[in-house]
Structures are given as C-alpha cells and as structure tokens.
Design a protein around this motif. Structure first.
Motif, PDB file in Angstrom:
ATOM      1  N   MET B   1       0.837  -1.199   0.000  1.00 24.60           N
ATOM      2  CA  MET B   1       0.000   0.000   0.000  1.00 24.60           C
ATOM      3  C   MET B   1       0.868   1.243   0.000  1.00 24.60           C
ATOM      4  N   LYS B   2       1.815   1.254   0.895  1.00 26.07           N
ATOM      5  CA  LYS B   2       2.622   2.456   1.008  1.00 26.07           C
ATOM      6  C   LYS B   2       3.350   2.758  -0.302  1.00 26.07           C
ATOM      7  N   ASN B   3       3.797   1.659  -0.915  1.00 18.22           N
ATOM      8  CA  ASN B   3       4.503   1.844  -2.191  1.00 18.22           C
ATOM      9  C   ASN B   3       3.607   2.493  -3.226  1.00 18.22           C
ATOM     10  N   ILE B   4       2.411   1.950  -3.368  1.00 20.75           N
ATOM     11  CA  ILE B   4       1.473   2.487  -4.361  1.00 20.75           C
ATOM     12  C   ILE B   4       1.118   3.937  -4.009  1.00 20.75           C
ATOM     13  N   ASP B   5       0.890   4.142  -2.705  1.00 13.89           N
ATOM     14  CA  ASP B   5       0.579   5.504  -2.277  1.00 13.89           C
ATOM     15  C   ASP B   5       1.664   6.467  -2.674  1.00 13.89           C
ATOM     16  N   SER B   6       2.893   6.046  -2.360  1.00 12.41           N
ATOM     17  CA  SER B   6       3.980   6.983  -2.637  1.00 12.41           C
ATOM     18  C   SER B   6       4.182   7.155  -4.143  1.00 12.41           C
ATOM     19  N   ILE B   7       3.944   6.075  -4.896  1.00  8.49           N
ATOM     20  CA  ILE B   7       4.063   6.213  -6.356  1.00  8.49           C
ATOM     21  C   ILE B   7       2.987   7.153  -6.863  1.00  8.49           C
ATOM     22  N   LEU B   8       1.785   6.982  -6.347  1.00 10.39           N
ATOM     23  CA  LEU B   8       0.677   7.835  -6.741  1.00 10.39           C
ATOM     24  C   LEU B   8       0.993   9.284  -6.413  1.00 10.39           C
ATOM     25  N   GLU B   9       1.503   9.483  -5.163  1.00 13.62           N
ATOM     26  CA  GLU B   9       1.845  10.828  -4.729  1.00 13.62           C
ATOM     27  C   GLU B   9       2.886  11.433  -5.661  1.00 13.62           C
ATOM     28  N   LEU B  10       3.842  10.621  -5.985  1.00 16.02           N
ATOM     29  CA  LEU B  10       4.899  11.048  -6.899  1.00 16.02           C
ATOM     30  C   LEU B  10       4.302  11.486  -8.239  1.00 16.02           C
ATOM     31  N   PHE B  11       3.434  10.629  -8.689  1.00 12.43           N
ATOM     32  CA  PHE B  11       2.803  10.891  -9.990  1.00 12.43           C
ATOM     33  C   PHE B  11       2.021  12.208  -9.978  1.00 12.43           C
ATOM     34  N   ILE B  12       1.250  12.375  -8.928  1.00 15.88           N
ATOM     35  CA  ILE B  12       0.445  13.598  -8.826  1.00 15.88           C
ATOM     36  C   ILE B  12       1.335  14.829  -8.800  1.00 15.88           C
ATOM     37  N   ASN B  13       2.388  14.738  -8.038  1.00 14.24           N
ATOM     38  CA  ASN B  13       3.338  15.849  -7.979  1.00 14.24           C
ATOM     39  C   ASN B  13       3.940  16.138  -9.334  1.00 14.24           C
ATOM     40  N   LEU B  14       4.221  15.060 -10.003  1.00 15.14           N
ATOM     41  CA  LEU B  14       4.769  15.177 -11.349  1.00 15.14           C
ATOM     42  C   LEU B  14       3.837  15.997 -12.240  1.00 15.14           C
ATOM     43  N   VAL B  15       2.601  15.571 -12.234  1.00 13.10           N
ATOM     44  CA  VAL B  15       1.603  16.252 -13.068  1.00 13.10           C
ATOM     45  C   VAL B  15       1.496  17.718 -12.674  1.00 13.10           C
ATOM     46  N   LYS B  16       1.477  17.972 -11.351  1.00  8.44           N
ATOM     47  CA  LYS B  16       1.396  19.368 -10.876  1.00  8.44           C
ATOM     48  C   LYS B  16       2.555  20.171 -11.448  1.00  8.44           C
ATOM     49  N   ASN B  17       3.733  19.612 -11.315  1.00  6.60           N
ATOM     50  CA  ASN B  17       4.909  20.333 -11.776  1.00  6.60           C
ATOM     51  C   ASN B  17       4.886  20.570 -13.279  1.00  6.60           C
ATOM     52  N   MET B  18       4.495  19.537 -14.005  1.00  5.34           N
ATOM     53  CA  MET B  18       4.443  19.684 -15.462  1.00  5.34           C
ATOM     54  C   MET B  18       3.460  20.762 -15.853  1.00  5.34           C
ATOM     55  N   SER B  19       2.339  20.818 -15.152  1.00  7.76           N
ATOM     56  CA  SER B  19       1.335  21.831 -15.461  1.00  7.76           C
ATOM     57  C   SER B  19       1.922  23.218 -15.317  1.00  7.76           C
ATOM     58  N   VAL B  20       2.682  23.381 -14.240  1.00  3.66           N
ATOM     59  CA  VAL B  20       3.311  24.691 -14.030  1.00  3.66           C
ATOM     60  C   VAL B  20       4.277  24.995 -15.172  1.00  3.66           C
ATOM     61  N   VAL B  21       5.018  23.974 -15.559  1.00  4.09           N
ATOM     62  CA  VAL B  21       5.958  24.166 -16.674  1.00  4.09           C
ATOM     63  C   VAL B  21       5.228  24.625 -17.920  1.00  4.09           C
ATOM     64  N   ILE B  22       4.121  23.955 -18.206  1.00  8.89           N
ATOM     65  CA  ILE B  22       3.368  24.273 -19.427  1.00  8.89           C
ATOM     66  C   ILE B  22       2.846  25.698 -19.376  1.00  8.89           C
ATOM     67  N   VAL B  23       2.247  26.035 -18.240  1.00 10.12           N
ATOM     68  CA  VAL B  23       1.719  27.387 -18.113  1.00 10.12           C
ATOM     69  C   VAL B  23       2.835  28.411 -18.264  1.00 10.12           C
ATOM     70  N   LEU B  24       3.939  28.127 -17.591  1.00 12.35           N
ATOM     71  CA  LEU B  24       5.080  29.031 -17.660  1.00 12.35           C
ATOM     72  C   LEU B  24       5.550  29.191 -19.102  1.00 12.35           C
ATOM     73  N   ALA B  25       5.664  28.051 -19.772  1.00 17.76           N
ATOM     74  CA  ALA B  25       6.130  28.087 -21.163  1.00 17.76           C
ATOM     75  C   ALA B  25       5.176  28.894 -22.019  1.00 17.76           C
ATOM     76  N   TYR B  26       3.921  28.633 -21.842  1.00 14.43           N
ATOM     77  CA  TYR B  26       2.930  29.328 -22.670  1.00 14.43           C
ATOM     78  C   TYR B  26       2.976  30.835 -22.439  1.00 14.43           C
TER      79      TYR B  26
END
Lengths: 110, 591
Positions: B1-26
């Motif tokens: 469970m913890k592994n999946i949770d942390s992977i999920l958390e990682l993934f979500i953070n990833l998406v958050k960061n990418m979104s910021v990158v995209i907005v910034l780029a645009y």
C-alpha cells in the motif's frame, strides 16, 4: 441657273432656280441692270428654288439693293432656306434686306 | 500500500509540476522578450533581468514543490535555470541558477552543497549550449538529453561530495530515476511548446511570402501591357481596345500593339503556360522579344519564328506560350497573321456576320527550335472588328462546372452591331461574368478588339477654271454621304471652298495658262481637315481685313465678303507658302 421673271403690279418678282455663285451671278446682275434701266424700282427675289449662294451672289444682291434704294425702291427676299439664311446672317445682310417667308408675303410688304 | 501511495503521490506531484511548466512556457512565449529572442533581436537588460527573475522563481518553486524521498527532495529545481540558459544565454542561466541555488543553500540539509552547485551549473550549461547553437533553440531531443545528463551529473555530484557515502548512496539510488525522468520530461514539454511556436511563425512567414509573390507577379504583368486608351488618338483609321483581368494566381496572359511604321499596326495576344511570378516573367520576356523582333521587313510568321528560337534557348523552366500575331496595313485594311497554338480570333463583319479566321497550323512558342510558322491573310473593311482573346474566356467556369465555351462567345459576338471597340470588349466581358456568376476566376482573361474604320479621305484635282468648282462640289457631296457628314457642315465646306477657289482661279494666275489646284479633305475623328494647294502667285487671303457687317447699305463696300464667310464658317484656318505653293489648311468640327 434660271431666272423666272414675273411683272406684278407692286413689284417685279424674280424666281431664282439653281445656284447663285461666281459663274452664274453675272446673269442675275445683267437682269437687274436691264429691269432698273426700264424704270422698275421694286423687286421680290424668291429663293424657293435656289439651293446655294456664294459671295458673288451676295454682291449682286447688295448692288441691286443700293441701286433701288437710290431711286426710292426696295428689294425684298423671300423663301430663304436655312443654310442660305445662315450665310446672310454671317454676312450681316439680314439687317440690310427685308426677308419674308414667301413671295406672296414679300409682295404684300412692298 | 505504502509503495502504491507513494508512487501515486509522486505521480500527482509530477503532473502538478508539469502543469506549471506548461503554463510558464505558454505565458513566456507570449511575452515581448520572447518575441525578441525568437527574432534573434537584442534583448534589453530589463528583459534579461525579467527572465532571470522568472526562472529563478520557478527554480525556487521547483525546490518548494519537491517530494521528500528518504530525506532528500526529488524536485525540478534545475529545470528553471537550464531553460533560462537555453533561451537567454549563460548570464541569464547563471542568474536564474543563483537565485534557485542560493535559496537551496539556505535550506541546508544533507545535499545542500551539491544541489545548490548543480542548480547554478544547470544554468551555465544551458547557456553554453545556447552559445554553441548561436542563439537557435536546441532540438527537443537535444534538450531532453541535456536535461537528463544534467540531472545525472547532479546525482553524481551528490555522490562525490556528500559524506558518508553509505548514507548518500541509498538516497541517490531512490531519487535519481525520478529526478532524471521528471526534469527531462519537464524540459521535453517546454521544448515542444517552443518548437511549436517556432513552426507557427515559419508557416505565417511562408504565407506572407507567397502572398507578396502573387502581388509581385500581378504588378509585373499589369505594368507591362499597354493600358492607355485611346491608344492612337492621331490615327482615326482604326479603333482599338483591350483588357486583361488577372486571376488570383497570375496566369501569364499578355497582349501588345504598336505601330511598326506609319502604315502598319502590329498586334498580338498570348498566354503563358505556368502561373505566378515565373509565368509573369516569361510573359514579360515574350512581349519584349516580340517588340524587339517585329520589323516591317519580316512577316508575322518570321517574327514568331525568331521569337520562338530565342525562347527555346535557355528555356530550362520548360514553360511555353501560345501566341497570335497580326499586322494590319492601315491604308488598305489588309491583315496578315500567324499563329502559335493560340485561340483563333473571330472577325465580326459590319453587317453582323461572324467569321472565324483561317485555322493555320503553329506550335506554341518555346517548345521546339526552328519551328516553321506559316501565315495567312484576311481583308477587313470599314466597320469590321477583329476579336482576339485567351482561353480565360472560353474556359471560364460557372458554379456547375460548365465552361463558357466558343459557342457562348460566338453568341455574345453575334449580338454586337454598331458598337465601338470598347463596347465590344465590355460586352464580351459582361457576358462572361454573367455566366460565371460569382465562381472563382481560375485563369487570366484577356480581350483585344481592333475595329477598322478606314481612311476617310478624298483628293481632288481641278483646273484653274471657275466651272470646275461645281464638279468638286459633287465629289464632296459623295464623300460626305459615305461618311455621314451633316448637311450643314457640307454646305459650309462647299461654300468655303467655292469662295477660296474662286479667288485663286480669278486672281492667282495673272499670266494665265493651265494650272492645277489640289484639294484634299480628310475626316480625322470628329474633325474635318480641308487643304488646298495651288502654284499661283503669292496670295494670303487671310490678310484681307474683315468687312464691317454693321454698316448700312450705302456704306457697305462690295468686296471682302468671301473671306469673311470662310472665316466664320470654318473653326480654324491657316495659310503658308511652301515650295512655291499657296497652302491653306482649314479645320472644322463636325459635331
């Protein structure tokens, strides 16, 4: 050019047929001289059948007008075509001559 | 469970960061600073500072939004300065790196030294790549690889600097992959957006280039064909009119006409095979060649022969041009013509009959050298019109895909009687336009009409005898009837000539003898020109003063009337003495 002469009570009527130009005006001139010599002083010159007049013809008319005026007569012209009337206007003859529409009117006016 | 949770958390953070990158780029790409960079213009100090600030803050954001993995923070701090370097150069990269690096330094923690350093190095490295690429933004692949390598270096640096090794190793082992992956991905997205923008700009520029090419092509074409009408105001023997309506994409139609000498009019209509600037240039060359080769000693077939040979030489483009060429002998109405594959012209006779010119063989020009062109001739008379055109007319298409065709053109021509050249051209154009009814014009439309009016002139020689004047009058009346000169004008003309000729005949030849007087009458447009030539003694009738027409009978002198009449009846009158001749020239407007 032909001249038809009709002696009327008030005046002598001359009907000109054809052109009155440098070659034919001499004939008219002789006619005038002959008739005035015979004592006539009033003329009606009818242009109904005259289609062309040049300065030679104008000259003869002017001479006739002068002569008849001297003896107290007059020359009246009748039935001028539009083109001929224009020539008279340019030459300033419309003020010198009495111009009538037809020879009957012209005879009346004498 | 913890592994999946942390992977999920990682993934979500990833998406958050990418979104910021995209907005910034645009947002970034819409700024003026960025436009300046794209156009390789100098960016101002302020703009530089702006970029440093933005990417510095982004770098800090990278730190702050990082994910804690075993005490180390997996983040995209290096991304900001790296991008800053790639787009703005080493100074901008280092500037942004310093902001992010210093911030990281102040936070402390086990890896604070390698992290801060690599942030600055990321900026520097990006800047160096910028230098290497001379300001051109690196490819997407290049950017991604660079970023991945940069993060790998960052990880390596941590391993080297942080002690004890046993402590840092597991951290690095768990953090490197996410770090490398995330940063590389962020860089990839940013690079992708930048490249998209660059492509957009390129497309726009190409579109503008094409449009300006079309404009140029049209300008070339329209500036070359003669457009001033009436084209030959001093030549009332013919009436000429032409139009050229270029299609949206210039199709290379051409027409030309010029006098080869006083008695010959050369005219031509042609159609180049291609479109756009190449076609208009080929058209310009063809037109110039024709005019250069046209010589009165050559027939139209020889002219086409020579032009064709010139066009074939160095014709790498493979373009060719169909061409019809004719030469009109103005005094006679004879036309000799040759054809290089062009539409056969029509001949509309004065009585409304429509004929088509002889279909002589001939290849388009520019195809094969030494082609033996042939010629034929046709006689046109007063009131006839020669109608030349290009296939922009016959192949004009309406919305149903039907072609205007020769048939409809012939019908349109049959309805043209008693019209002048301009009216005929406009009528044909209207008929075509009506038929097409708004559909797109796919090819240039060209129409050239030449209407023959004939030489309206007469000459009469008379002997110096008064009785000859009457015969002259008869000849003048016949001339007047043929050319529909009004009665009053004829009367004035006859009387004027009578007065003048009477003078000349009566006074011009004091020694007598037989002499000839020449009378010449010409109708030039709406002006009658009357000339008399005699070899009598010097006599200028104009020197006589006008009589005073206001005088009374008694005072009027008998003479002087003749010239007065002439002066009043004619618009202009001039005298000159030349080659022992008295020459009188009179002019009168007939309308």
């Amino acid at each position: 050019m032909n001249i038809k002469e009709t002696k009327m009570e008030k005046a002598t009527v001359l009907m000109i047929e054809g052109r009155l130009d440098s070659s034919t005006s001499g004939v008219l001139e002789k006619k005038f001289l002959a008739i005035t010599e015979a004592g006539e002083k009033n003329f009606v010159v009818d242009f109904a059948s005259m289609d062309y007049i040049s300065s030679a013809g104008l000259r003869v008319l002017l001479m006739a007008a002068k002569k008849t005026k001297k003896v107290g007569g007059k020359v009246v012209l009748s039935a001028l075509s539009a083109n001929v009337k224009e020539v008279f206007d340019i030459a300033g003859f419309t003020s010198i001559f009495t111009i009538s529409a037809s020879k009957e009117e012209a005879i009346q006016s004498i | 469970m913890k592994n999946i949770d942390s992977i999920l958390e990682l993934f979500i953070n990833l998406v958050k960061n990418m979104s910021v990158v995209i907005v910034l780029a645009y947002v970034l790409t819409r700024t003026q600073a960025y436009s300046a960079i794209m156009q390789k213009k100098e960016i101002t100090l302020n703009q530089r500072l702006g970029l440093i600030l933005i990417f510095g803050i982004f770098s800090i954001y990278g730190t702050v939004s990082g994910i804690n993995i075993m005490g180390a923070i997996a983040n995209v701090r290096d991304l900001g300065p790296a991008i800053a370097g790639l787009i703005g150069g080493p100074l901008v990269g280092i500037g942004a790196g310093l902001i992010g690096g210093i911030h990281r330094y102040t936070l402390g923690g086990i890896t604070y030294i390698p992290c801060s350093i690599s942030t600055v190095i990321a900026g520097l490295a990006g800047g160096l790549i910028y230098q290497y690429r001379k300001g051109e933004f690196v490819s997407i692949t290049g950017a991604v690889v660079f970023m991945a390598l940069m993060e790998a270096f960052h990880m390596g640096l941590a391993l080297v600097i942080v002690k004890p090794f046993s402590q840092i190793l597991p951290i690095i082992q768990s953090v490197s992959l996410p770090m490398i992956f995330t940063n590389a991905l962020g860089m990839g997205i940013f690079a992708f957006i930048i490249h998209n923008l660059m492509r957009e700009r390129e497309t726009q520029r190409t579109k503008e280039l094409i449009e300006s090419e079309l404009t140029i092509a049209r300008e070339i074409q329209m500036s070359i064909v003669p457009k001033i009408f009436p084209a030959f105001p001093g030549r009332p023997e013919f009436d000429l009119f032409a139009i050229l309506e270029p299609a949206k994409e210039v199709g290379g139609d051409l027409y030309d006409f010029f006098l080869m000498d006083d008695n010959h009019l050369c005219f031509t209509v042609g159609d180049v095979s291609g479109k756009g600037v190449p076609a208009s240039l080929f058209m310009a060359v063809t037109k110039t060649l024709i005019k250069a080769k046209a010589d009165i000693r050559l027939g139209p077939d020889e002219i086409l022969y020579q032009v064709n040979n010139e066009l074939c030489e160095d014709n790498e483009s493979g373009m060719f041009v169909t061409e019809f060429l004719g030469i009109l002998t103005i005094s006679t109405g004879d036309i000799v013509f040759s054809n290089g594959g062009h539409n056969i012209p029509y001949l509309l006779r004065k009585n409304g009959e429509l004929e088509v010119l002889a279909k002589i063989p001939g290849m388009a020009l520019g195809v094969v050298e030494d082609y033996p062109y042939v010629c034929a001739d046709v006689q046109i008379r007063e009131g006839d019109s020669l109608i030349m055109f290009t296939d922009g007319i016959t192949e004009a298409m309406n919305q149903d895909g039907e072609l205007f065709s020769e048939e409809r053109l012939e019908n349109a021509l049959r309805g043209l009687e008693g019209r002048n050249a301009r009216d005929e051209v406009n009528h044909i154009l209207q008929s075509t336009r009506q038929f097409v009814n708004g559909a797109n014009q796919s090819d240039d439309i060209t129409i050239l009409v030449i209407q023959y009016l004939g030489k309206k002139e007469m000459e009469y020689r008379l002997k110096n005898e008064l009785k000859e004047i009457q015969a002259l009058t008869a000849a003048i009346e016949l001339f007047a009837e043929t050319h529909k000169i009004p009665d009053q004008t004829v009367f004035h003309m006859n009387l004027s000539l009578d007065e003048l000729l009477t003078n000349t005949i009566s006074y011009g030849f004091p020694e007598g003898g037989e002499h000839e007087i020449l009378v010449r009458i010409a109708l030039q447009g709406e002006t009658l020109v009357i000339e008399t030539y005699d070899d009598g003694q010097i006599f200028n009738p104009l020197e006589k003063a006008d009589p005073d027409t206001g005088l009374d009978i008694e005072e009027r002198p008998i003479g002087g009337l003749g010239i007065h009449l002439v002066r009043k009846m004619m618009d202009e009158i001039e005298y000159r003495r030349e080659s022992n001749q008295n020459i009188l020239v009179m002019k009168k407007q007939i309308r």
